[in-house]
Design a protein around this motif. Structure first.
Motif, PDB file in Angstrom:
ATOM      1  N   ILE A 126       0.757  -1.207  -0.004  1.00  0.00           N
ATOM      2  CA  ILE A 126      -0.030  -0.042  -0.100  1.00  0.00           C
ATOM      3  C   ILE A 126       0.752   1.191   0.053  1.00  0.00           C
ATOM      4  CG2 ILE A 126      -1.675   1.329   1.183  1.00  0.00           C
ATOM      5  CD1 ILE A 126      -2.811  -1.276   2.496  1.00  0.00           C
ATOM      6  N   GLY A 129      -2.657   4.320  -2.055  1.00  0.00           N
ATOM      7  CA  GLY A 129      -3.794   3.745  -1.929  1.00  0.00           C
ATOM      8  C   GLY A 129      -4.908   3.947  -3.005  1.00  0.00           C
ATOM      9  N   GLU A 148     -11.882  -6.275   4.494  1.00  0.00           N
ATOM     10  CA  GLU A 148     -10.577  -5.702   5.031  1.00  0.00           C
ATOM     11  C   GLU A 148      -9.694  -5.547   3.593  1.00  0.00           C
ATOM     12  OE1 GLU A 148      -8.329  -6.010   9.037  1.00  0.00           O
ATOM     13  OE2 GLU A 148      -7.866  -7.512   7.821  1.00  0.00           O
ATOM     14  N   ASP A 154       3.362  -1.738   4.108  1.00  0.00           N
ATOM     15  CA  ASP A 154       2.379  -0.528   4.248  1.00  0.00           C
ATOM     16  C   ASP A 154       3.619   0.586   4.075  1.00  0.00           C
ATOM     17  OD1 ASP A 154       0.740   1.634   4.181  1.00  0.00           O
ATOM     18  OD2 ASP A 154       0.614   1.435   6.477  1.00  0.00           O
ATOM     19  N   SER A 161      -2.757   3.953   3.303  1.00  0.00           N
ATOM     20  CA  SER A 161      -3.710   3.257   4.296  1.00  0.00           C
ATOM     21  C   SER A 161      -4.539   4.149   5.194  1.00  0.00           C
ATOM     22  CB  SER A 161      -2.708   2.368   5.416  1.00  0.00           C
ATOM     23  OG  SER A 161      -1.702   3.112   5.785  1.00  0.00           O
ATOM     24  N   GLN A 165      -8.461   3.553   4.943  1.00  0.00           N
ATOM     25  CA  GLN A 165      -9.329   3.629   6.215  1.00  0.00           C
ATOM     26  C   GLN A 165     -10.544   4.659   6.445  1.00  0.00           C
ATOM     27  OE1 GLN A 165      -6.830   2.944   9.956  1.00  0.00           O
ATOM     28  NE2 GLN A 165      -5.650   1.602   8.582  1.00  0.00           N
ATOM     29  N   VAL A 171      -7.753  -1.741   7.099  1.00  0.00           N
ATOM     30  CA  VAL A 171      -6.447  -2.190   6.589  1.00  0.00           C
ATOM     31  C   VAL A 171      -5.692  -2.955   7.572  1.00  0.00           C
ATOM     32  CG1 VAL A 171      -4.457  -1.240   5.714  1.00  0.00           C
ATOM     33  CG2 VAL A 171      -6.492  -0.093   5.276  1.00  0.00           C
ATOM     34  N   THR A 173      -1.722  -4.763   7.609  1.00  0.00           N
ATOM     35  CA  THR A 173      -0.336  -4.967   6.739  1.00  0.00           C
ATOM     36  C   THR A 173       0.258  -5.857   7.691  1.00  0.00           C
ATOM     37  OG1 THR A 173       0.518  -2.963   7.382  1.00  0.00           O
ATOM     38  CG2 THR A 173      -0.363  -2.889   5.424  1.00  0.00           C
TER      39      THR A 173
END
Length: 180
Positions: A126, A129, A148, A154, A161, A165, A171, A173
Protein backbone atom coordinates in the motif's frame (compact mmCIF):
# COMPACT_ATOMS: atom_id res chain seq x y z
CA UNK A 1 8.39 -6.81 15.75
CA UNK A 2 8.23 -10.61 15.95
CA UNK A 3 11.03 -12.88 14.82
CA UNK A 4 8.98 -13.86 11.73
CA UNK A 5 8.41 -10.21 10.77
CA UNK A 6 12.09 -9.42 11.32
CA UNK A 7 13.12 -12.38 9.17
CA UNK A 8 10.74 -11.50 6.32
CA UNK A 9 11.84 -7.87 6.39
CA UNK A 10 15.47 -9.02 6.16
CA UNK A 11 14.65 -10.92 2.95
CA UNK A 12 12.98 -7.96 1.19
CA UNK A 13 15.41 -5.91 -0.90
CA UNK A 14 15.44 -2.12 -0.89
CA UNK A 15 16.50 -0.77 -4.28
CA UNK A 16 17.29 2.96 -4.41
CA UNK A 17 16.37 5.00 -7.48
CA UNK A 18 14.14 2.35 -9.08
CA UNK A 19 12.04 2.62 -11.18
CA UNK A 20 13.02 6.28 -11.19
CA UNK A 21 15.41 8.57 -9.28
CA UNK A 22 14.34 9.31 -5.72
CA UNK A 23 12.23 6.17 -5.28
CA UNK A 24 13.29 3.51 -2.78
CA UNK A 25 11.66 0.36 -4.18
CA UNK A 26 10.73 -2.48 -1.80
CA UNK A 27 11.37 -5.64 -3.81
CA UNK A 28 9.39 -8.61 -2.47
CA UNK A 29 10.57 -11.07 -5.14
CA UNK A 30 13.29 -12.56 -2.89
CA UNK A 31 10.48 -13.88 -0.66
CA UNK A 32 9.53 -16.29 -3.44
CA UNK A 33 13.09 -17.67 -3.54
CA UNK A 34 13.05 -18.27 0.22
CA UNK A 35 10.55 -21.00 1.18
CA UNK A 36 10.89 -20.13 4.87
CA UNK A 37 10.00 -16.46 4.33
CA UNK A 38 7.12 -17.37 2.00
CA UNK A 39 5.73 -19.81 4.57
CA UNK A 40 5.97 -17.15 7.31
CA UNK A 41 4.05 -14.63 5.20
CA UNK A 42 1.43 -17.13 4.09
CA UNK A 43 0.92 -18.47 7.62
CA UNK A 44 0.51 -15.00 9.09
CA UNK A 45 -2.29 -14.13 6.68
CA UNK A 46 -3.91 -17.57 6.79
CA UNK A 47 -4.11 -17.43 10.60
CA UNK A 48 -5.58 -13.94 10.46
CA UNK A 49 -8.38 -14.84 8.03
CA UNK A 50 -9.16 -18.51 8.73
CA UNK A 51 -12.28 -17.85 10.84
CA UNK A 52 -13.43 -14.43 9.65
CA UNK A 53 -16.37 -15.33 7.45
CA UNK A 54 -14.87 -13.90 4.28
CA UNK A 55 -16.31 -15.55 1.17
CA UNK A 56 -13.89 -14.36 -1.54
CA UNK A 57 -10.36 -13.12 -1.94
CA UNK A 58 -9.84 -10.39 -4.51
CA UNK A 59 -6.25 -9.70 -5.46
CA UNK A 60 -4.65 -6.90 -7.42
CA UNK A 61 -2.49 -7.22 -10.53
CA UNK A 62 0.22 -8.55 -10.40
CA UNK A 63 2.14 -9.27 -7.20
CA UNK A 64 -1.10 -9.39 -5.23
CA UNK A 65 -1.97 -12.45 -7.35
CA UNK A 66 0.96 -14.38 -5.92
CA UNK A 67 -0.07 -14.08 -2.29
CA UNK A 68 -3.80 -14.00 -3.00
CA UNK A 69 -3.69 -17.36 -4.75
CA UNK A 70 -1.91 -18.96 -1.80
CA UNK A 71 -4.50 -17.58 0.62
CA UNK A 72 -7.44 -18.62 -1.56
CA UNK A 73 -6.06 -22.15 -1.87
CA UNK A 74 -5.28 -22.54 1.83
CA UNK A 75 -8.60 -21.03 2.95
CA UNK A 76 -10.59 -22.88 0.26
CA UNK A 77 -12.11 -19.64 -1.08
CA UNK A 78 -12.77 -18.31 -4.57
CA UNK A 79 -10.09 -16.03 -5.98
CA UNK A 80 -11.13 -13.05 -8.08
CA UNK A 81 -8.80 -10.84 -10.06
CA UNK A 82 -8.51 -7.07 -10.21
CA UNK A 83 -6.48 -6.29 -13.32
CA UNK A 84 -5.32 -3.38 -15.40
CA UNK A 85 -8.01 -2.31 -17.85
CA UNK A 86 -8.18 -4.41 -20.99
CA UNK A 87 -6.65 -7.57 -19.52
CA UNK A 88 -9.76 -9.56 -18.55
CA UNK A 89 -12.04 -11.35 -21.03
CA UNK A 90 -15.82 -11.19 -20.97
CA UNK A 91 -18.10 -8.64 -19.39
CA UNK A 92 -16.15 -6.31 -17.10
CA UNK A 93 -16.54 -3.11 -15.14
CA UNK A 94 -13.70 -0.66 -14.64
CA UNK A 95 -12.74 2.17 -12.31
CA UNK A 96 -10.27 4.95 -13.04
CA UNK A 97 -8.00 6.43 -10.39
CA UNK A 98 -5.41 9.17 -10.28
CA UNK A 99 -1.69 8.61 -10.36
CA UNK A 100 0.93 11.21 -9.45
CA UNK A 101 1.11 12.05 -13.17
CA UNK A 102 -2.03 11.03 -15.07
CA UNK A 103 -4.50 8.27 -14.40
CA UNK A 104 -4.95 4.51 -14.66
CA UNK A 105 -7.84 2.07 -14.45
CA UNK A 106 -8.51 -1.36 -13.00
CA UNK A 107 -11.28 -3.77 -13.87
CA UNK A 108 -13.06 -6.89 -12.65
CA UNK A 109 -15.30 -9.36 -14.41
CA UNK A 110 -18.93 -8.45 -13.77
CA UNK A 111 -19.73 -11.84 -12.26
CA UNK A 112 -16.72 -11.93 -9.88
CA UNK A 113 -18.66 -11.11 -6.71
CA UNK A 114 -22.19 -10.16 -5.81
CA UNK A 115 -24.66 -9.25 -3.10
CA UNK A 116 -23.90 -10.91 0.23
CA UNK A 117 -20.26 -11.67 -0.61
CA UNK A 118 -17.68 -10.66 2.00
CA UNK A 119 -14.40 -9.89 0.26
CA UNK A 120 -10.82 -9.66 1.46
CA UNK A 121 -8.91 -7.38 -0.92
CA UNK A 122 -5.21 -8.24 -1.15
CA UNK A 123 -2.21 -6.48 -2.69
CA UNK A 124 1.52 -6.69 -2.09
CA UNK A 125 1.99 -3.07 -0.98
CA UNK A 126 0.00 0.00 0.00
CA UNK A 127 1.54 3.28 -1.16
CA UNK A 128 -0.89 6.07 -2.09
CA UNK A 129 -3.93 3.77 -1.87
CA UNK A 130 -5.34 4.62 -5.31
CA UNK A 131 -5.40 1.09 -6.69
CA UNK A 132 -6.99 -0.40 -3.58
CA UNK A 133 -9.60 2.35 -3.39
CA UNK A 134 -10.48 1.81 -7.06
CA UNK A 135 -10.77 -1.95 -6.45
CA UNK A 136 -12.99 -1.30 -3.40
CA UNK A 137 -15.26 0.81 -5.61
CA UNK A 138 -15.57 -2.05 -8.11
CA UNK A 139 -16.35 -4.62 -5.44
CA UNK A 140 -19.01 -2.37 -3.94
CA UNK A 141 -20.50 -1.65 -7.39
CA UNK A 142 -20.97 -5.39 -7.79
CA UNK A 143 -22.89 -5.46 -4.48
CA UNK A 144 -20.28 -7.09 -2.26
CA UNK A 145 -18.70 -5.87 0.97
CA UNK A 146 -14.97 -5.25 1.38
CA UNK A 147 -14.25 -6.72 4.82
CA UNK A 148 -10.61 -5.63 4.87
CA UNK A 149 -7.80 -4.47 2.60
CA UNK A 150 -4.60 -6.37 3.31
CA UNK A 151 -1.04 -6.12 2.05
CA UNK A 152 2.37 -7.40 2.93
CA UNK A 153 3.85 -3.88 3.13
CA UNK A 154 2.54 -0.47 4.13
CA UNK A 155 4.36 2.76 3.29
CA UNK A 156 2.58 4.95 5.87
CA UNK A 157 4.38 8.15 4.88
CA UNK A 158 2.50 8.05 1.56
CA UNK A 159 -0.81 8.02 3.50
CA UNK A 160 -2.54 5.37 1.38
CA UNK A 161 -3.55 3.18 4.30
CA UNK A 162 -5.01 6.23 6.07
CA UNK A 163 -7.06 7.14 2.96
CA UNK A 164 -8.38 3.58 2.70
CA UNK A 165 -9.41 3.62 6.37
CA UNK A 166 -11.05 7.04 5.93
CA UNK A 167 -13.11 5.43 3.15
CA UNK A 168 -14.45 2.98 5.74
CA UNK A 169 -12.31 -0.04 4.84
CA UNK A 170 -10.16 -1.58 7.59
CA UNK A 171 -6.51 -2.12 6.65
CA UNK A 172 -4.08 -4.80 7.78
CA UNK A 173 -0.43 -5.06 6.76
CA UNK A 174 2.28 -7.37 7.99
CA UNK A 175 5.15 -4.88 7.66
CA UNK A 176 5.61 -1.12 7.47
CA UNK A 177 8.48 0.92 6.12
CA UNK A 178 8.63 4.47 7.46
CA UNK A 179 10.31 7.08 5.29
CA UNK A 180 9.03 5.48 2.09
Amino acid sequence: MSYDEFYVKSVIRSLPDWPEPGVLFRDITPIFKDPRALRMVADAFIHRYVDTGITHIACIDARGFLFGSILAHQLNLPLVLVRKKGKLPGDTIHQEYKLEYGSAAVEMQSDSVGAGDRVLLFDDLIATGGTILAACTLIKKLGAEVVEAAALIDLPDLKGSALIQEAGVPVYTLLAYEGA
